[in-house]
Design an enzyme around this catalytic site. Structure first.
Site, PDB file in Angstrom:
ATOM      1  N   CYS A 133       6.243   8.800  63.016  1.00 58.09           N
ATOM      2  CA  CYS A 133       6.405   7.389  62.630  1.00 58.09           C
ATOM      3  C   CYS A 133       7.779   6.851  63.003  1.00 58.09           C
ATOM      4  O   CYS A 133       7.956   5.647  63.100  1.00 58.09           O
ATOM      5  CB  CYS A 133       6.121   7.210  61.141  1.00 58.09           C
ATOM      6  SG  CYS A 133       7.331   7.999  60.057  1.00 58.09           S
ATOM      7  N   ARG A 152       2.632  -0.639  65.786  1.00 61.10           N
ATOM      8  CA  ARG A 152       2.979  -1.276  64.498  1.00 61.10           C
ATOM      9  C   ARG A 152       2.780  -2.786  64.617  1.00 61.10           C
ATOM     10  O   ARG A 152       2.260  -3.437  63.712  1.00 61.10           O
ATOM     11  CB  ARG A 152       4.440  -0.958  64.124  1.00 61.10           C
ATOM     12  CG  ARG A 152       4.708   0.499  63.778  1.00 61.10           C
ATOM     13  CD  ARG A 152       4.030   0.911  62.489  1.00 61.10           C
ATOM     14  NE  ARG A 152       4.416   0.038  61.384  1.00 61.10           N
ATOM     15  CZ  ARG A 152       5.544   0.180  60.666  1.00 61.10           C
ATOM     16  NH1 ARG A 152       6.353   1.192  60.890  1.00 61.10           N
ATOM     17  NH2 ARG A 152       5.840  -0.655  59.681  1.00 61.10           N
ATOM     18  N   HIS A 177       2.951   4.747  52.887  1.00 64.27           N
ATOM     19  CA  HIS A 177       3.378   3.900  54.017  1.00 64.27           C
ATOM     20  C   HIS A 177       2.114   3.471  54.784  1.00 64.27           C
ATOM     21  O   HIS A 177       1.912   3.861  55.936  1.00 64.27           O
ATOM     22  CB  HIS A 177       4.331   4.701  54.915  1.00 64.27           C
ATOM     23  CG  HIS A 177       5.105   3.865  55.887  1.00 64.27           C
ATOM     24  ND1 HIS A 177       5.043   2.484  55.912  1.00 64.27           N
ATOM     25  CD2 HIS A 177       5.963   4.215  56.894  1.00 64.27           C
ATOM     26  CE1 HIS A 177       5.835   2.033  56.873  1.00 64.27           C
ATOM     27  NE2 HIS A 177       6.394   3.059  57.483  1.00 64.27           N
ATOM     28  N   ARG A 181       9.302  -3.729  51.111  1.00 65.46           N
ATOM     29  CA  ARG A 181       9.650  -2.309  51.246  1.00 65.46           C
ATOM     30  C   ARG A 181      10.550  -1.974  50.073  1.00 65.46           C
ATOM     31  O   ARG A 181      11.610  -2.569  49.904  1.00 65.46           O
ATOM     32  CB  ARG A 181      10.373  -2.050  52.576  1.00 65.46           C
ATOM     33  CG  ARG A 181      11.019  -0.672  52.638  1.00 65.46           C
ATOM     34  CD  ARG A 181      11.509  -0.289  54.019  1.00 65.46           C
ATOM     35  NE  ARG A 181      10.398   0.033  54.898  1.00 65.46           N
ATOM     36  CZ  ARG A 181      10.512   0.700  56.041  1.00 65.46           C
ATOM     37  NH1 ARG A 181      11.693   1.124  56.445  1.00 65.46           N
ATOM     38  NH2 ARG A 181       9.456   0.947  56.788  1.00 65.46           N
ATOM     39  N   GLN A 211       1.935   1.970  58.466  1.00 64.71           N
ATOM     40  CA  GLN A 211       2.182   2.967  59.519  1.00 64.71           C
ATOM     41  C   GLN A 211       0.876   3.666  59.899  1.00 64.71           C
ATOM     42  O   GLN A 211       0.627   3.971  61.061  1.00 64.71           O
ATOM     43  CB  GLN A 211       3.213   3.990  59.031  1.00 64.71           C
ATOM     44  CG  GLN A 211       3.535   5.061  60.052  1.00 64.71           C
ATOM     45  CD  GLN A 211       4.319   4.532  61.234  1.00 64.71           C
ATOM     46  OE1 GLN A 211       5.339   3.870  61.059  1.00 64.71           O
ATOM     47  NE2 GLN A 211       3.868   4.812  62.451  1.00 64.71           N
ATOM     48  N   ASP A 263       7.142  14.122  60.190  1.00 62.28           N
ATOM     49  CA  ASP A 263       8.022  13.034  59.744  1.00 62.28           C
ATOM     50  C   ASP A 263       9.327  13.690  59.312  1.00 62.28           C
ATOM     51  O   ASP A 263       9.400  14.921  59.164  1.00 62.28           O
ATOM     52  CB  ASP A 263       7.349  12.282  58.577  1.00 62.28           C
ATOM     53  CG  ASP A 263       8.185  11.102  58.072  1.00 62.28           C
ATOM     54  OD1 ASP A 263       9.035  10.583  58.838  1.00 62.28           O
ATOM     55  OD2 ASP A 263       8.001  10.696  56.900  1.00 62.28           O
TER      56      ASP A 263
HETATM   57  N1   CP Z   1       8.321   3.951  60.857  1.00 69.61           N
HETATM   58  C1   CP Z   1       8.987   2.987  60.204  1.00 69.61           C
HETATM   59  O1   CP Z   1       8.516   2.418  59.219  1.00 69.61           O
HETATM   60  O2   CP Z   1      10.189   2.657  60.752  1.00 69.61           O
HETATM   61  P1   CP Z   1      11.315   1.736  60.102  1.00 69.61           P
HETATM   62  O3   CP Z   1      11.865   2.459  58.912  1.00 69.61           O
HETATM   63  O4   CP Z   1      12.343   1.569  61.186  1.00 69.61           O
HETATM   64  O5   CP Z   1      10.715   0.426  59.694  1.00 69.61           O
HETATM   65  N1  NVA Z   2       9.331   9.294  55.092  1.00 73.49           N
HETATM   66  C1  NVA Z   2      10.260   8.357  55.700  1.00 73.49           C
HETATM   67  C2  NVA Z   2       9.523   7.368  56.563  1.00 73.49           C
HETATM   68  C3  NVA Z   2      10.413   6.414  57.299  1.00 73.49           C
HETATM   69  C4  NVA Z   2       9.648   5.387  58.055  1.00 73.49           C
HETATM   70  C5  NVA Z   2      11.043   7.646  54.616  1.00 73.49           C
HETATM   71  O1  NVA Z   2      10.461   7.269  53.610  1.00 73.49           O
HETATM   72  O2  NVA Z   2      12.255   7.480  54.794  1.00 73.49           O
END
Ligand code: CP
Ligand code: NVA
Length: 299
Positions: free
Chosen positions: A258, A286, A129, A102, A132, A218
Site C-alpha cells: 500500500c 487509489r 484502511h 483519517r 486501500q 505493509d
Molecule cells: N497507502 C496510503 O494510504 O498512503 P498515504 O499514507 O500516503 O495516504
Molecule cells: N499500516 C500503515 C498503513 C499506511 C498507509 C499505517 O497505518 O501507518
C-alpha cells in the site's frame, strides 16, 4: 445515506459494483474523458495523520469529477485544539456533501459518522484502511488475479484486518502470517470464522507465501507506533519479503504494497523494484477506486 467506514458494512455485490464503476471511470480518465459526476459537490478531507496517496488521490479525484476538495489538517482546525468530534462533524457536514477522515481509533471515525448528515469515508484508522483495499482489489482484477490465492505477510495491522474482511466478503483464499504477538484484531478473526472464510493464520511466512498468487505486505511500524520501532524490528525478523521468499510464491505472482515502503524491513529493495510497475499501478488505482466510491456514495 451510506457511510464507508469498513467493508463489513458492504455486500459482495456492492463492493463489485464500486469496482466496476472504478474500472469504467479509469477507462474514461485514460481517454481524457472527465464527466462531471460530482459537479458542485464539496469533499472535506480531515487528516489527523500524515498522508501522500490518500490526500492526492481524493483531491485530484474530486476535481476530475467536477467537484471540489478541501484539505483540513487537524493541526489547523479547531478539532486539533479540542473541539469535540461531534461538533466538528455537525458543522462540516452542514457545508459539504461528502467527508473523508483519517484518524486514530475506529471509534473516533464512528462517532464522527454518527453526527454527520452526509456520507463519511474512512481514509484510514488504526483498525481499517478500506479505500486501500478497493485499489488493491482493482489491481488484482487488472492482473487477472481475482481468483488467486492471497498471502499477507507482516504486521496484523489495519491492512491485515482489511484484507481479512475483503477476503471474507468476496470469498477469496487468504493466508496470513504474523508473529504470535502481532495477530490481526481478535474480533476480525472471529468475523472471518463466523462467516466460514477461507482464511488461515500462521506464524511461518514461508508457509503462507508458498504457492500464492498475490503477495501482500505493509510496514511493520504504522503511524503512531514510532516509539516501538526497535522492538518491532527485532520481533519481525524473518518476515522480510526477499528474493528467496518470493521464489516460494507462484511463478507469475504479483506483489502488492500500500506504501510507503521501508526497504530492508518488510521488503528488500530488489524485490520492490522488480514489482514496482505493479506497486505504482496499485498506488494510481487509489485515484480511480476512490472516484468510483465517491460516485457510488453520492448516487
Ligand atoms: N497507502 C496510503 O494510504 O498512503 P498515504 O499514507 O500516503 O495516504
Ligand atoms: N499500516 C500503515 C498503513 C499506511 C498507509 C499505517 O497505518 O501507518
Amino acid at each position: 445515506m451510506r457511510h464507508f467506514l469498513t467493508l463489513k458494512d458492504f455486500t459482495k455485490d456492492e463492493i463489485l459494483d464500486i469496482i466496476e464503476l472504478a474500472k469504467n471511470i479509469k477507462k474514461e480518465t485514460k481517454h481524457q474523458i472527465f464527466k462531471p459526476y460530482l459537479k458542485n459537490k464539496h469533499l472535506a478531507m480531515i487528516f489527523e495523520k500524515s498522508s501522500t496517496r490518500t490526500r492526492v488521490s481524493f483531491e485530484v479525484g474530486m476535481q476530475q469529477l467536477g467537484g471540489n476538495a478541501l484539505f483540513l489538517s487537524s493541526k489547523d482546525i479547531q478539532l486539533g485544539r479540542g473541539e469535540p468530534i461531534k461538533d466538528t462533524a455537525r458543522v462540516i457536514s452542514k457545508m459539504t456533501d461528502l467527508i473523508m477522515i483519517r484518524t486514530f481509533g475506529q471509534d473516533r471515525l464512528e462517532e464522527f459518522a454518527k453526527y454527520s448528515s452526509v456520507p463519511v469515508i474512512n481514509g484510514l484508522t488504526d483498525k481499517y484502511h478500506p479505500v486501500q483495499l478497493l485499489a488493491d482489489y482493482l489491481t488484482m482484477v487488472e492482473y487477472n488475479k481475482q481468483n488467486g490465492v492471497c498471502a499477507y505477510i507482516g504486521d496484523g495491522n489495519n491492512m491485515a484486518n482489511s484484507w481479512i474482511i475483503l477476503a471474507t466478503k468476496l470469498g477469496l483464499t487468504l493466508k496470513v502470517a504474523t508473529p504470535q504477538d502481532y495477530m490481526p484484531a481478535a474480533d476480525v478473526i472471529e468475523y472471518a470464522k463466523a462467516h466460514n472464510a477461507d482464511i488461515t493464520f500462521t506464524t511461518q511466512p514461508t508457509q503462507a507465501i508458498a504457492n500464492s498468487d498475490v503477495v501482500i505486505t505493509d510496514t511493520w511500524i504504522s503511524m503512531g507506533q514510532e516509539e516501538e520501532k526497535e522492538k518491532r524490528l527485532r520481533d519481525f525478523a524473518g518476515y522480510t519479503i526477499d528474493k528467496e521468499m518470493m521464489a516460494l510464491a507462484n511463478k507469475d505472482a504479483i506483489f502488492l504494497h500500500c506504501l510507503p515502503a521501508y526497504r530492508g524491513y518488510e521488503v528488500t529493495s530488489d524485490v520492490f523494484e522488480e514489482y514496482s510497475e505493479i506497486i505504482f499501478n496499485e498506488a494510481e488505482n487509489r485515484l480511480h477506486a476512490q472516484k468510483g466510491l465517491m460516485v457510488w456514495l453520492m448516487k
